[in-house]
Motif scaffolding. Structure first.
Motif, PDB file in Angstrom:
ATOM      1  N   ILE A 128       0.839  -1.200   0.000  1.00  0.00           N
ATOM      2  CA  ILE A 128       0.000   0.000   0.000  1.00  0.00           C
ATOM      3  C   ILE A 128       0.876   1.252   0.000  1.00  0.00           C
ATOM      4  N   ALA A 129       1.909   1.243   0.858  1.00  0.00           N
ATOM      5  CA  ALA A 129       2.825   2.386   0.920  1.00  0.00           C
ATOM      6  C   ALA A 129       3.562   2.572  -0.407  1.00  0.00           C
ATOM      7  N   ARG A 130       4.007   1.480  -1.005  1.00  0.00           N
ATOM      8  CA  ARG A 130       4.710   1.549  -2.289  1.00  0.00           C
ATOM      9  C   ARG A 130       3.812   2.139  -3.374  1.00  0.00           C
ATOM     10  N   ASP A 131       2.578   1.617  -3.453  1.00  0.00           N
ATOM     11  CA  ASP A 131       1.670   2.077  -4.508  1.00  0.00           C
ATOM     12  C   ASP A 131       1.321   3.552  -4.336  1.00  0.00           C
ATOM     13  N   TYR A 132       1.167   3.990  -3.100  1.00  0.00           N
ATOM     14  CA  TYR A 132       0.865   5.404  -2.865  1.00  0.00           C
ATOM     15  C   TYR A 132       2.074   6.270  -3.215  1.00  0.00           C
ATOM     16  N   ALA A 133       3.253   5.784  -2.876  1.00  0.00           N
ATOM     17  CA  ALA A 133       4.466   6.582  -3.084  1.00  0.00           C
ATOM     18  C   ALA A 133       4.790   6.790  -4.564  1.00  0.00           C
ATOM     19  N   ILE A 134       4.327   5.903  -5.429  1.00  0.00           N
ATOM     20  CA  ILE A 134       4.631   6.062  -6.859  1.00  0.00           C
ATOM     21  C   ILE A 134       3.508   6.767  -7.606  1.00  0.00           C
ATOM     22  N   THR A 135       2.463   7.193  -6.884  1.00  0.00           N
ATOM     23  CA  THR A 135       1.387   7.945  -7.534  1.00  0.00           C
ATOM     24  C   THR A 135       1.190   9.335  -6.931  1.00  0.00           C
ATOM     25  N   ARG A 136       1.435   9.485  -5.646  1.00  0.00           N
ATOM     26  CA  ARG A 136       1.255  10.789  -4.980  1.00  0.00           C
ATOM     27  C   ARG A 136       2.413  11.708  -5.349  1.00  0.00           C
ATOM     28  N   ARG A 137       2.081  12.912  -5.775  1.00  0.00           N
ATOM     29  CA  ARG A 137       3.103  13.865  -6.199  1.00  0.00           C
ATOM     30  C   ARG A 137       3.204  15.040  -5.235  1.00  0.00           C
ATOM     31  N   ALA A 138       4.417  15.533  -5.043  1.00  0.00           N
ATOM     32  CA  ALA A 138       4.676  16.720  -4.229  1.00  0.00           C
ATOM     33  C   ALA A 138       5.938  17.393  -4.764  1.00  0.00           C
ATOM     34  N   PHE A 139       5.924  18.695  -4.813  1.00  0.00           N
ATOM     35  CA  PHE A 139       7.066  19.458  -5.313  1.00  0.00           C
ATOM     36  C   PHE A 139       7.490  19.005  -6.713  1.00  0.00           C
ATOM     37  N   GLY A 140       6.490  18.661  -7.514  1.00  0.00           N
ATOM     38  CA  GLY A 140       6.758  18.352  -8.907  1.00  0.00           C
ATOM     39  C   GLY A 140       7.228  16.945  -9.203  1.00  0.00           C
ATOM     40  N   GLN A 141       7.220  16.053  -8.226  1.00  0.00           N
ATOM     41  CA  GLN A 141       7.632  14.665  -8.478  1.00  0.00           C
ATOM     42  C   GLN A 141       6.901  13.727  -7.525  1.00  0.00           C
ATOM     43  N   VAL A 142       6.909  12.438  -7.861  1.00  0.00           N
ATOM     44  CA  VAL A 142       6.262  11.471  -6.976  1.00  0.00           C
ATOM     45  C   VAL A 142       7.046  11.406  -5.665  1.00  0.00           C
ATOM     46  N   ILE A 143       6.334  11.199  -4.551  1.00  0.00           N
ATOM     47  CA  ILE A 143       7.010  11.226  -3.248  1.00  0.00           C
ATOM     48  C   ILE A 143       7.953  10.043  -3.081  1.00  0.00           C
ATOM     49  N   GLY A 144       7.764   9.005  -3.895  1.00  0.00           N
ATOM     50  CA  GLY A 144       8.673   7.869  -3.825  1.00  0.00           C
ATOM     51  C   GLY A 144      10.085   8.203  -4.273  1.00  0.00           C
ATOM     52  N   ALA A 145      10.250   9.352  -4.908  1.00  0.00           N
ATOM     53  CA  ALA A 145      11.590   9.761  -5.331  1.00  0.00           C
ATOM     54  C   ALA A 145      12.404  10.335  -4.177  1.00  0.00           C
ATOM     55  N   PHE A 146      11.739  10.698  -3.083  1.00  0.00           N
ATOM     56  CA  PHE A 146      12.452  11.253  -1.943  1.00  0.00           C
ATOM     57  C   PHE A 146      13.093  10.126  -1.126  1.00  0.00           C
ATOM     58  N   GLN A 147      14.321  10.333  -0.714  1.00  0.00           N
ATOM     59  CA  GLN A 147      15.038   9.282   0.013  1.00  0.00           C
ATOM     60  C   GLN A 147      14.329   8.886   1.304  1.00  0.00           C
ATOM     61  N   ALA A 160      11.992   0.445   1.452  1.00  0.00           N
ATOM     62  CA  ALA A 160      13.027  -0.584   1.316  1.00  0.00           C
ATOM     63  C   ALA A 160      13.257  -1.296   2.646  1.00  0.00           C
ATOM     64  N   GLU A 161      13.256  -0.549   3.744  1.00  0.00           N
ATOM     65  CA  GLU A 161      13.433  -1.157   5.059  1.00  0.00           C
ATOM     66  C   GLU A 161      12.255  -2.074   5.397  1.00  0.00           C
ATOM     67  N   LEU A 162      11.049  -1.655   5.016  1.00  0.00           N
ATOM     68  CA  LEU A 162       9.881  -2.509   5.245  1.00  0.00           C
ATOM     69  C   LEU A 162      10.007  -3.817   4.472  1.00  0.00           C
ATOM     70  N   TYR A 163      10.505  -3.736   3.254  1.00  0.00           N
ATOM     71  CA  TYR A 163      10.703  -4.956   2.464  1.00  0.00           C
ATOM     72  C   TYR A 163      11.638  -5.918   3.191  1.00  0.00           C
ATOM     73  N   GLY A 164      12.731  -5.386   3.727  1.00  0.00           N
ATOM     74  CA  GLY A 164      13.668  -6.228   4.459  1.00  0.00           C
ATOM     75  C   GLY A 164      13.033  -6.861   5.683  1.00  0.00           C
ATOM     76  N   LEU A 165      12.257  -6.087   6.437  1.00  0.00           N
ATOM     77  CA  LEU A 165      11.602  -6.613   7.637  1.00  0.00           C
ATOM     78  C   LEU A 165      10.592  -7.701   7.277  1.00  0.00           C
TER      79      LEU A 165
END
Length: 364
Positions: free
Chosen positions: A243-262, A269-274
């Motif tokens: 759910i977090a991944r899908d939201y992060a690649i569609t929600r935009r802020a400051f001209g880009q998707v929020i998934g682009a922010f570190q 990525a940490e959730l994937y590892g856990l």
């Protein structure tokens, strides 16, 4: 066993996921938060129809004679879709206690109903905050139970309970018919867990023959339940990660998707590892049933799954921002469930102590 599932097990996972996603709806779960003593009847009806209640029980009593691995797969998918009742775990725990430590008459009386799902079981070992007390808070004298057990998951709807009580010669496992038992439903932040206090006053009960220490037998039952709960927690964590991944690649802020922010991509990525660590621990624990290191493996699965689900619930809400805390989006359903599962069958402190004791014993 291999860390991978075989073809038959993969089919169980695929079909259970299909069935649950087709019939579980957020809008059916939200109203359950505002009432007590109710559970998602559609989920439990489906569990019975699909034969999930019989999965890990002997064929002689109506079961399918599979095991923890297969039931864990069902629990994983139930965790993904927020199953609206705790009975897959609680009835399984009660049934295994009767199967492993009950007489032939007790097995014949209770196991067919538990396998069919018409009988609901609860496991009540805790005394207050102590998941496995040295001196249980209720007494078992003359085939009668006296005392109160508080905060028992599934007790609000259960027909039978396996309890840890203080007998004349020390702790004993006993089985009690709850048909006429006094119970008080406890309002909680996850009411579909059907938590209730059980009040025993000269309540008829039967002792189970543990064949040794009743506390050791109770710990084994807790470990079996903990493995199932860990699968459910891992399923919930996996769903939240997606759910977090899908939201992060569609929600935009400051001209880009929020998934682009570190700060966002690193959390996912940490959730994937856990999630993958918890999944591996769950598979390993389920495969070690009956082995000397089963309790240790169950503790590891429980601890890693609790961390994964708690972290995923928190971070998924954070990634969504303000909308993440609204009633309608439903992320709080996972937040509530993660906290509920974290304290059922013993909290993390309890399982950390169990693991340390086991590892210290092996080192000695």
């Amino acid at each position: 066993m291999s860390i991978l599932y075989d073809e038959g097990q993969q089919a169980i996972a695929t079909e259970s996921r299909r069935a649950l996603e087709a019939r579980m709806r957020k809008d059916d779960l939200l109203p359950l938060l505002e009432v007590t003593g109710r559970f998602h009847e559609g989920f439990w009806t489906m569990a019975k129809e699909q034969g999930w209640t019989a999965l890990a029980l002997p064929e002689a009593y109506g079961g399918l004679d599979l095991g923890l691995i297969e039931l864990g797969l069902i629990a994983h998918q139930a965790g993904r879709t927020l199953s609206g009742a705790p009975f897959l775990t609680s009835s399984f725990g009660a049934a295994k206690a009767i199967e492993l430590y009950g007489s032939d008459a007790q097995k014949a009386r209770w196991l067919p109903g538990l396998a069919g799902g018409d009988t609901i079981g609860a496991v009540a070992f805790a005394s207050g905050a102590d998941a496995l007390p040295v001196k249980p808070g209720i007494t078992f004298v003359g085939d009668r139970l006296d005392g109160t057990l508080t905060g028992v998951s599934a007790a609000g709807a259960a027909n039978v309970a396996v309890v840890l009580a203080m007998g004349a010669d020390g702790p004993v496992l006993a089985i009690a018919d709850l048909t006429n038992a006094e119970r008080r439903i406890v309002p909680s932040f996850d009411n579909s867990r059907c938590v209730a206090d059980l009040h025993f006053k000269e309540t008829p009960a039967e002792a189970l023959t543990a064949g040794g220490s009743a506390r050791d037998a109770a710990l084994h039952i807790l470990a079996l339940q903990a493995v199932i709960t860990a699968h459910e927690q891992t399923g919930g964590a996996e769903a939240l990660m997606e759910i977090a991944r899908d939201y992060a690649i569609t929600r935009r802020a400051f001209g880009q998707v929020i998934g682009a922010f570190q700060s966002v991509k690193h959390r996912i990525a940490e959730l994937y590892g856990l999630v993958e660590l918890a999944r591996a621990n769950c598979i390993h624990a389920a495969s070690r049933e009956g082995q000397d290191d089963f309790i240790t493996a169950a503790a590891a699965a429980r601890l890693s799954a609790t961390e994964a689900y708690d972290t995923a619930a928190r971070d998924c809400v954070q990634i969504h921002g303000g909308i993440g805390v609204t009633w309608e989006i439903g992320l709080h359903l996972h937040m509530r469930r993660s906290r509920s599962l974290a304290i059922e069958q013993g909290n993390s402190l309890f399982w950390e102590d169990v693991m340390v004791d086991r590892l210290a014993g092996e080192a000695a």
